[in-house]
Scaffold this motif. Structure first.
Motif, PDB file in Angstrom:
ATOM      1  N   GLU A 357       0.830  -1.210   0.000  1.00  0.00           N
ATOM      2  CA  GLU A 357       0.000   0.000   0.000  1.00  0.00           C
ATOM      3  C   GLU A 357       0.864   1.260   0.000  1.00  0.00           C
ATOM      4  O   GLU A 357       0.541   2.251  -0.656  1.00  0.00           O
ATOM      5  CB  GLU A 357      -0.916   0.007   1.228  1.00  0.00           C
ATOM      6  CG  GLU A 357      -2.031  -1.024   1.175  1.00  0.00           C
ATOM      7  CD  GLU A 357      -2.840  -1.065   2.464  1.00  0.00           C
ATOM      8  OE1 GLU A 357      -2.568  -0.223   3.360  1.00  0.00           O
ATOM      9  OE2 GLU A 357      -3.730  -1.926   2.587  1.00  0.00           O
ATOM     10  N   ALA A 360       2.478   2.026  -3.544  1.00  0.00           N
ATOM     11  CA  ALA A 360       1.575   2.409  -4.629  1.00  0.00           C
ATOM     12  C   ALA A 360       1.378   3.926  -4.694  1.00  0.00           C
ATOM     13  O   ALA A 360       0.939   4.556  -3.727  1.00  0.00           O
ATOM     14  CB  ALA A 360       0.228   1.715  -4.446  1.00  0.00           C
ATOM     15  N   GLY A 361       1.738   4.515  -5.822  1.00  0.00           N
ATOM     16  CA  GLY A 361       1.457   5.932  -6.052  1.00  0.00           C
ATOM     17  C   GLY A 361       2.360   6.903  -5.334  1.00  0.00           C
ATOM     18  O   GLY A 361       2.068   8.106  -5.286  1.00  0.00           O
ATOM     19  N   ARG A 362       3.464   6.443  -4.765  1.00  0.00           N
ATOM     20  CA  ARG A 362       4.405   7.358  -4.099  1.00  0.00           C
ATOM     21  C   ARG A 362       5.718   7.405  -4.871  1.00  0.00           C
ATOM     22  O   ARG A 362       6.046   6.506  -5.656  1.00  0.00           O
ATOM     23  CB  ARG A 362       4.660   6.920  -2.656  1.00  0.00           C
ATOM     24  CG  ARG A 362       3.496   7.214  -1.702  1.00  0.00           C
ATOM     25  CD  ARG A 362       3.892   6.908  -0.264  1.00  0.00           C
ATOM     26  NE  ARG A 362       2.926   7.398   0.710  1.00  0.00           N
ATOM     27  CZ  ARG A 362       1.881   6.712   1.155  1.00  0.00           C
ATOM     28  NH1 ARG A 362       1.666   5.476   0.696  1.00  0.00           N
ATOM     29  NH2 ARG A 362       1.052   7.230   2.032  1.00  0.00           N
ATOM     30  N   ASP A 366       8.214  11.618  -1.617  1.00  0.00           N
ATOM     31  CA  ASP A 366       7.414  11.108  -0.498  1.00  0.00           C
ATOM     32  C   ASP A 366       8.294  10.356   0.500  1.00  0.00           C
ATOM     33  O   ASP A 366       8.175  10.537   1.712  1.00  0.00           O
ATOM     34  CB  ASP A 366       6.320  10.158  -1.011  1.00  0.00           C
ATOM     35  CG  ASP A 366       5.303  10.857  -1.872  1.00  0.00           C
ATOM     36  OD1 ASP A 366       4.742  11.867  -1.432  1.00  0.00           O
ATOM     37  OD2 ASP A 366       5.065  10.383  -3.002  1.00  0.00           O
ATOM     38  N   TYR A 415      -2.762  12.014 -12.525  1.00  0.00           N
ATOM     39  CA  TYR A 415      -3.579  11.509 -11.418  1.00  0.00           C
ATOM     40  C   TYR A 415      -3.177  12.212 -10.125  1.00  0.00           C
ATOM     41  O   TYR A 415      -2.102  12.809 -10.030  1.00  0.00           O
ATOM     42  CB  TYR A 415      -3.420   9.998 -11.276  1.00  0.00           C
ATOM     43  CG  TYR A 415      -1.995   9.534 -11.004  1.00  0.00           C
ATOM     44  CD1 TYR A 415      -1.586   9.185  -9.716  1.00  0.00           C
ATOM     45  CD2 TYR A 415      -1.060   9.442 -12.036  1.00  0.00           C
ATOM     46  CE1 TYR A 415      -0.289   8.765  -9.466  1.00  0.00           C
ATOM     47  CE2 TYR A 415       0.236   9.030 -11.798  1.00  0.00           C
ATOM     48  CZ  TYR A 415       0.616   8.689 -10.510  1.00  0.00           C
ATOM     49  OH  TYR A 415       1.907   8.284 -10.272  1.00  0.00           O
ATOM     50  N   GLU A 416      -4.051  12.116  -9.134  1.00  0.00           N
ATOM     51  CA  GLU A 416      -3.759  12.649  -7.804  1.00  0.00           C
ATOM     52  C   GLU A 416      -3.519  11.474  -6.876  1.00  0.00           C
ATOM     53  O   GLU A 416      -4.249  10.484  -6.901  1.00  0.00           O
ATOM     54  CB  GLU A 416      -4.949  13.491  -7.314  1.00  0.00           C
ATOM     55  CG  GLU A 416      -4.669  14.283  -6.029  1.00  0.00           C
ATOM     56  CD  GLU A 416      -4.838  13.447  -4.757  1.00  0.00           C
ATOM     57  OE1 GLU A 416      -4.205  13.781  -3.742  1.00  0.00           O
ATOM     58  OE2 GLU A 416      -5.599  12.455  -4.785  1.00  0.00           O
ATOM     59  N   SER A 417      -2.472  11.577  -6.082  1.00  0.00           N
ATOM     60  CA  SER A 417      -2.147  10.480  -5.169  1.00  0.00           C
ATOM     61  C   SER A 417      -1.474  11.035  -3.921  1.00  0.00           C
ATOM     62  O   SER A 417      -0.514  11.814  -4.023  1.00  0.00           O
ATOM     63  CB  SER A 417      -1.223   9.478  -5.875  1.00  0.00           C
ATOM     64  OG  SER A 417      -0.868   8.425  -4.998  1.00  0.00           O
ATOM     65  N   HIS A 418      -2.009  10.670  -2.764  1.00  0.00           N
ATOM     66  CA  HIS A 418      -1.431  11.062  -1.473  1.00  0.00           C
ATOM     67  C   HIS A 418      -1.228  12.571  -1.382  1.00  0.00           C
ATOM     68  O   HIS A 418      -0.181  13.056  -0.927  1.00  0.00           O
ATOM     69  CB  HIS A 418      -0.114  10.318  -1.220  1.00  0.00           C
ATOM     70  CG  HIS A 418      -0.240   8.820  -1.348  1.00  0.00           C
ATOM     71  ND1 HIS A 418      -0.926   8.053  -0.425  1.00  0.00           N
ATOM     72  CD2 HIS A 418       0.206   7.959  -2.287  1.00  0.00           C
ATOM     73  CE1 HIS A 418      -0.887   6.784  -0.795  1.00  0.00           C
ATOM     74  NE2 HIS A 418      -0.212   6.700  -1.927  1.00  0.00           N
ATOM     75  N   ARG A 420      -0.929  14.866  -3.729  1.00  0.00           N
ATOM     76  CA  ARG A 420      -0.138  15.568  -4.741  1.00  0.00           C
ATOM     77  C   ARG A 420      -0.599  15.189  -6.144  1.00  0.00           C
ATOM     78  O   ARG A 420      -0.953  14.034  -6.398  1.00  0.00           O
ATOM     79  CB  ARG A 420       1.356  15.233  -4.594  1.00  0.00           C
ATOM     80  CG  ARG A 420       2.044  15.912  -3.413  1.00  0.00           C
ATOM     81  CD  ARG A 420       3.460  15.386  -3.238  1.00  0.00           C
ATOM     82  NE  ARG A 420       4.188  15.344  -4.488  1.00  0.00           N
ATOM     83  CZ  ARG A 420       5.119  14.431  -4.776  1.00  0.00           C
ATOM     84  NH1 ARG A 420       5.421  13.477  -3.894  1.00  0.00           N
ATOM     85  NH2 ARG A 420       5.743  14.446  -5.928  1.00  0.00           N
ATOM     86  N   ASP A 421      -0.579  16.153  -7.068  1.00  0.00           N
ATOM     87  CA  ASP A 421      -0.859  15.877  -8.476  1.00  0.00           C
ATOM     88  C   ASP A 421       0.394  15.295  -9.113  1.00  0.00           C
ATOM     89  O   ASP A 421       1.510  15.786  -8.884  1.00  0.00           O
ATOM     90  CB  ASP A 421      -1.266  17.168  -9.210  1.00  0.00           C
ATOM     91  CG  ASP A 421      -2.627  17.670  -8.753  1.00  0.00           C
ATOM     92  OD1 ASP A 421      -3.470  16.826  -8.377  1.00  0.00           O
ATOM     93  OD2 ASP A 421      -2.837  18.905  -8.757  1.00  0.00           O
ATOM     94  N   ARG A 422       0.200  14.280  -9.947  1.00  0.00           N
ATOM     95  CA  ARG A 422       1.345  13.595 -10.556  1.00  0.00           C
ATOM     96  C   ARG A 422       1.073  13.352 -12.032  1.00  0.00           C
ATOM     97  O   ARG A 422      -0.073  13.295 -12.468  1.00  0.00           O
ATOM     98  CB  ARG A 422       1.619  12.272  -9.834  1.00  0.00           C
ATOM     99  CG  ARG A 422       1.820  12.496  -8.320  1.00  0.00           C
ATOM    100  CD  ARG A 422       1.808  11.194  -7.544  1.00  0.00           C
ATOM    101  NE  ARG A 422       1.648  11.453  -6.099  1.00  0.00           N
ATOM    102  CZ  ARG A 422       2.610  11.309  -5.196  1.00  0.00           C
ATOM    103  NH1 ARG A 422       3.806  10.907  -5.567  1.00  0.00           N
ATOM    104  NH2 ARG A 422       2.373  11.566  -3.925  1.00  0.00           N
TER     105      ARG A 422
END
Length: 604
Positions: A357, A360-362, A366, A415-418, A420-422
Motif C-alpha cells: 500500500e 503504490a502511487g508514491r 514522499d 492523477y492525484e495520489s497522497h 499531490r498531483d502527478r
C-alpha cells in the motif's frame, strides 16, 4: 632470438625486415599475426621420413539457447549472446520457446534460457506452452544437462523475475546442473546481462573445448576500418520532433498526443508491430523539490556508473535516475541510511500488505519526507537509485508510407495520489515539456511476436481501444502501400465518440477505399450502460467465428489487466458458442491459434 638466412625460408631483405618488426610487436599483435597467417595460407608439408602425428580432434559443443520474450528485449539479448558464442566456435541453436519442440529437451546437454516475466509473474505469450510442459507430468528427467537462466523483470512489480526463477528451480528439480548461477535483471539490464554473458562463456570454456577460439582473432592489434555509428538501446538516436498534436477534442477527459519524429540520418528501420523506446526525463520541478527537501547542492558532482562517469546532481536527477517509482529493494537500501522506526517497521516480515500500500502511487520525494532525518550523503543516496528505464510505445506508422519518420500515440497519464498531483514521466514530458524542434533519445525495439502475415491475402482482426489503436494505424498504412488485398476488421473503443475517436478521419478513408473492410466501435460513456470492445465482439459472434475459420489472425493491443483479459474471455465464449465446443475444447482452439501465431498480443 633473431632470424638468420640459414635457419629460415626468407631472403636476406625479408629477414632484415622481420628482425626489425618482430621485437616491436606486442603479444596480442603476435597472436593476431599468427592467426592471420594460419587462416590465409596452408603450408606444404615439410619433407620428412616420419609420418606426422594426427592432431587430437577438437571437441565442438552444441548450445541450445531458448528465449521467451513479450516486447523483444529477451530475443535481442538471445541473438546477441548467440553471436558471441558462435565467435567462440560453439554451435548454437537459437529458438523461441514457442517454436521449441519439447520432446527434444532430453537430448540437450547445454541449455541457456533468457526469459522475461509478464504481468503479475506470468510467462510471456511465446513461453507459455514450454512453461506448462516443463511444469507438467510429461517433463523428462534432465540428468546430464547443464543449464543457466537469465531472468528479465522489473523490481517495481511484486513478482520480480518470477518466470525466470520458476524455470531455474524446475530445471534443477528435473536433475539439471547449473552451468552458471541465475542472474535476475531489472529494467536497466545491460550491465547485469553482460556479466551473465561472460560468466556463461567462461563456464562453457571450462567444461568444453571449442575447436578454435576465434575471439583472439577479433581485432587484436589489427587496424579494422572504423564501423559506422549504429543506434540502439545503449546508444539512442536524438530524434527531432516534427509534430506534437493533441488528438482529443474539446471536453475530453483525456489527452492523447500524436508525435511525429524524424529519423533522418539514423539508418534506423522498423516494421509495423515494432515499438519505439524513448529515454524520458523527470520533471525538473520534482528534481528541484527533492534537492530542496534534502538540502543538497545541485552543482555537486556524483558518479553515475561503474565506469566512473560523473554528472551534476540536478542533471542526474532529471536525466539519469528514476525518482518517480518506489520499490521494495529501494526501501530496503534506504533503511540502511535511516534510523526512522516507521521505515524499519514497514519492512518487517508480516507487513507485506502495508508495504504494498505504501509503495503504490508514491515517489522518492514522499520517501525522503516520510522518513526523515537521513544519515547519508548525496553520494550514498545516489548509489541506491536505479536508472530511468526507457518507455516503449507501439509504433503508429509505416516506414514505407512515411520514409525517415516514426509516429507514436501516447496517452498522457495524470492523477492525484497522497495529496499531490502527478504525471507520467514520459507522457508528461511529451505533453508538457516538448514541442516541435526539440529532440528526444530513441531506439527501435523489434517485436517479432506482433507482425502482419507474410501472405497479404490473409484476413486480419484488430482489437485496439484507445492508444491500443496505434499499431493498427501502422498495419493499415503498410497494407495500403503494399496493395495487400486480405480482408481487415477493426474493433476500436474509447469514452466519447465526439472527443475521443482517435484517427477517425483515417479509419473512415480506409473504409471508403477498401483498405479496411469493416469497423466496429464502442464508446463507453455515450450510453447508459457501458459498452466496450468485447461487447461488440460478442454481438458479432457469428461473423467473427467465420473469420477465424477462414484463417484470420487476431491482434490485440492495449491494457493487459482489464481489456486484454476481457477480450480473451470473449474469444473463448465465441469459439465455444459458435463452434459448439466445450470450454476445454475452446481453450485448446485458442491455444492452437497462439501456437500458429494467429493470436498475437501487444499488451501492457
Amino acid at each position: 632470438m633473431q632470424l638468420q638466412i640459414n635457419n629460415s625460408p626468407f631472403t636476406e631483405e625479408q629477414t632484415e625486415l622481420l628482425n626489425r618488426l618482430v621485437p616491436t610487436m606486442t603479444p596480442e599483435q603476435k597472436i593476431w599475426l599468427s592467426g592471420y597467417l594460419s587462416a590465409t595460407h596452408t603450408p606444404a608439408p615439410a619433407a620428412s621420413s616420419e609420418i606426422p602425428a594426427a592432431p587430437a580432434p577438437a571437441v565442438s559443443k552444441e548450445i541450445t539457447l531458448l528465449y521467451g520474450s513479450q516486447t523483444g528485449n529477451g530475443q535481442s539479448l538471445a541473438e546477441e549472446l548467440a553471436e558471441k558464442l558462435k565467435q567462440n566456435n560453439f554451435e548454437v541453436t537459437l529458438i523461441s520457446m514457442g517454436d521449441f519442440k519439447p520432446n527434444t529437451l532430453k537430448k540437450i546437454e547445454n541449455l541457456l534460457l533468457i526469459v522475461s516475466t509478464h504481468g503479475e509473474g506470468d510467462p510471456p505469450d511465446n513461453a507459455l506452452s514450454f512453461y506448462e510442459f516443463l511444469h507438467g507430468r510429461r517433463a523428462p528427467k534432465l540428468a546430464g544437462m547443464q543449464y543457466s537462466v537469465l531472468a528479465l523483470g522489473d523490481m517495481s512489480y511484486e513478482y520480480f523475475c518470477q518466470t525466470g526463477k520458476d524455470f531455474d528451480k524446475r530445471l534443477e528439480e528435473l536433475g539439471g546442473e547449473r552451468l552458471y548461477e541465475r542472474v535476475d535483471c531489472d529494467v536497466d539490464f545491460d550491465e547485469s546481462a553482460a556479466e551473465w554473458f561472460e560468466g556463461v562463456l567462461q563456464s562453457l570454456r571450462k567444461s568444453t573445448t571449442p575447436a578454435e577460439d576465434k575471439s583472439s582473432l577479433q581485432g587484436a592489434g589489427g587496424s579494422a576500418p572504423a564501423a559506422a555509428v549504429s543506434y540502439s538501446r545503449t546508444n539512442p538516436f536524438k530524434a527531432e520532433i516534427l509534430e506534437n498534436i493533441n488528438l482529443n477534442g474539446r471536453g475530453s477527459n483525456k489527452e492523447t498526443r500524436h508525435l511525429e519524429l524524424s529519423l533522418e540520418g539514423s539508418e534506423l528501420t522498423f516494421e509495423p508491430g515494432d515499438s519505439l523506446g524513448i529515454y524520458p526525463e523527470n520533471d525538473p520541478i520534482l528534481a528541484d523539490k527533492l534537492i530542496e527537501e534534502m538540502n543538497w547542492n545541485p552543482d555537486d558532482m556524483i558518479t553515475i556508473n561503474k565506469q566512473g562517469d560523473q554528472q551534476l546532481l540536478r542533471d542526474a536527477l532529471i536525466s539519469t535516475y528514476e525518482i518517480t517509482v518506489l520499490t521494495k529493494p529501494l526501501l530496503e537500501k534506504s533503511a540502511l541510511l535511516s534510523t526512522h522506526d516507521n521505515l524499519q517497521e514497514l519492512l518487517k516480515d508480516g507487513n507485506e500488505e502495508k508495504l504494498r500500500e505504501y509503495l503504490a502511487g508514491r515517489d522518492l520525494l514522499d520517501l525522503v519526507r516520510d522518513f526523515a532525518p537521513w544519515n547519508a550523503t548525496v553520494h550514498d543516496f545516489a548509489a541506491i537509485l536505479r536508472k530511468i528505464p526507457p518507455r516503449l510505445y507501439s509504433i503508429a506508422s509505416s516506414l514505407k508510407a512515411n520514409p525517415e519518420e516514426v509516429h507514436l500515440t501516447i496517452g498522457t497519464v495524470r492523477y492525484e495520489s497522497h495529496g499531490r498531483d502527478r504525471t507520467g514521466v514520459c507522457s508528461g514530458q511529451c505533453a508538457e515539456r516538448t514541442e516541435p524542434g526539440d529532440s528526444i533519445p530513441v531506439y527501435v525495439q523489434r517485436n517479432p511476436n506482433f507482425k502482419l502475415p507474410e501472405d497479404p491475402d490473409t484476413p486480419i482482426i484488430m482489437i485496439g481501444p484507445g492508444t491500443g489503436a496505434a499499431p493498427f494505424r501502422a498495419f493499415l498504412e503498410e497494407r495500403e502501400e503494399t496493395g495487400a488485398e486480405g480482408d481487415s476488421w477493426m474493433f476500436f473503443g474509447d469514452q466519447h465518440f465526439v472527443s475521443d475517436f482517435l484517427y477517425q478521419v483515417e479509419w473512415q478513408r480506409w473504409l471508403k477505399e477498401g483498405v479496411l473492410t469493416r469497423m466496429d466501435v464502442a464508446f463507453s460513456r455515450d450510453t447508459e450502460e457501458k459498452v466496450y470492445v468485447q461487447h461488440r465482439m460478442l454481438e458479432k459472434s457469428k461473423d467473427l467465428y467465420h473469420w477465424l475459420q477462414e484463417g484470420a489472425i487476431v491482434y490485440v493491443c492495449g491494457d493487459e489487466q482489464y481489456m486484454a483479459s476481457d477480450v480473451h474471455q470473449a474469444l473463448l465464449s465465441i469459439i465455444e458458442k459458435e463452434g459448439g465446443l466445450k470450454p476445454d475444447q475452446a481453450a485448446a482452439y485458442l491455444e492452437d491459434m497462439q501456437q500458429q501465431k494467429r493470436y498475437q498480443r501487444d499488451v501492457y
